[in-house]
Design a protein around this motif. Sequence first.
Motif, mmCIF file in Angstrom:
data_model
loop_
_atom_site.group_PDB
_atom_site.id
_atom_site.type_symbol
_atom_site.label_atom_id
_atom_site.label_comp_id
_atom_site.label_asym_id
_atom_site.label_seq_id
_atom_site.Cartn_x
_atom_site.Cartn_y
_atom_site.Cartn_z
ATOM 1 N N ALA A 41 0.839 -1.205 0.000
ATOM 2 C CA ALA A 41 0.000 0.000 0.000
ATOM 3 C C ALA A 41 0.872 1.251 0.000
ATOM 4 C CB ALA A 41 -0.931 -0.010 1.214
ATOM 5 N N VAL A 44 2.703 1.543 -3.485
ATOM 6 C CA VAL A 44 1.854 1.958 -4.602
ATOM 7 C C VAL A 44 1.514 3.442 -4.506
ATOM 8 C CG1 VAL A 44 -0.506 1.475 -3.790
ATOM 9 C CG2 VAL A 44 0.104 1.014 -6.159
ATOM 10 N N VAL A 45 1.372 3.970 -3.314
ATOM 11 C CA VAL A 45 1.146 5.416 -3.163
ATOM 12 C C VAL A 45 2.382 6.176 -3.645
ATOM 13 C CG1 VAL A 45 0.848 7.295 -1.484
ATOM 14 C CG2 VAL A 45 -0.567 5.253 -1.333
ATOM 15 N N LEU A 56 -4.905 6.075 -6.674
ATOM 16 C CA LEU A 56 -4.355 5.571 -5.405
ATOM 17 C C LEU A 56 -3.440 6.652 -4.844
ATOM 18 C CD1 LEU A 56 -3.588 1.919 -6.505
ATOM 19 C CD2 LEU A 56 -5.259 2.610 -4.799
ATOM 20 N N TYR A 59 -2.925 6.664 1.592
ATOM 21 C CA TYR A 59 -2.616 5.347 2.166
ATOM 22 C C TYR A 59 -3.884 4.532 2.451
ATOM 23 C CZ TYR A 59 -0.323 1.683 4.780
ATOM 24 O OH TYR A 59 0.123 0.465 5.196
ATOM 25 N N ALA A 62 -4.975 3.049 -0.744
ATOM 26 C CA ALA A 62 -4.012 2.036 -1.179
ATOM 27 C C ALA A 62 -4.105 0.782 -0.318
ATOM 28 C CB ALA A 62 -2.599 2.611 -1.144
ATOM 29 N N TRP A 65 -7.055 -1.081 -1.550
ATOM 30 C CA TRP A 65 -6.675 -1.701 -2.819
ATOM 31 C C TRP A 65 -5.786 -2.919 -2.574
ATOM 32 C CZ3 TRP A 65 -1.529 -2.066 -4.206
ATOM 33 C CH2 TRP A 65 -1.289 -2.666 -5.439
ATOM 34 N N SER A 66 -4.848 -2.813 -1.663
ATOM 35 C CA SER A 66 -3.933 -3.912 -1.364
ATOM 36 C C SER A 66 -4.684 -5.124 -0.821
ATOM 37 C CB SER A 66 -2.886 -3.427 -0.350
ATOM 38 O OG SER A 66 -1.955 -4.437 -0.081
ATOM 39 N N PRO A 80 -3.675 0.554 -9.981
ATOM 40 C CA PRO A 80 -2.477 1.328 -10.330
ATOM 41 C C PRO A 80 -2.442 1.614 -11.838
ATOM 42 C CG PRO A 80 -1.912 -0.957 -9.933
ATOM 43 C CD PRO A 80 -3.372 -0.822 -9.630
ATOM 44 N N GLY A 85 3.528 0.815 -9.976
ATOM 45 C CA GLY A 85 2.332 0.428 -9.234
ATOM 46 C C GLY A 85 1.837 -0.954 -9.633
#
Length: 161
Positions: A41, A44-45, A56, A59, A62, A65-66, A80, A85
């Motif tokens: 997470a 990817v941010v 994304l 946090y 993300a 999403w994670s 992403p 990402g």
Amino acid sequence: MLPGFLARAVELLLGRPDRSLHLKAAGAATAVLGVVMLLGAWAVVVAEHDAPRANLKTYPQALWWSIETATTVGYGDFFPVTLGGRVVGTLVMIVGITTYGMVTAALATWFVGREQRRRHHLAHHAEELGEETVRALHERFDRLERMVGGDGGRERPPPHH
């Protein structure tokens, strides 16, 4: 705070020496998955923060999403858009799929092992009952033979051949 919590969680999952190897492996994989989801997470941010069309950006987004990526749910609400990402997403997916496979295998092994122990116990008990029944039958036949032999129930020496 969080690293102490993670250390305690790993200790609980792996610390007991009587835990079976498959449970230790599943516990370790789950701990690794937790770390990968948290770090994924964050990563990817970092990868997506300046990208056009990126969704994304925080946090919490993300992390959601994670989690949905690791569980292969993938609602599509967050994704992403950069190569970095997507690489992070691929790692989260691989670790998630592997972890859930290991946990499923560990549970299946536990259920199968439990059933095998139950069946072994039943077979052992049946064997003991069988031996006991055979002894009781031998005793009855011996008594019947003595009674039929006409010696009034006295023991006779075995015949000589």
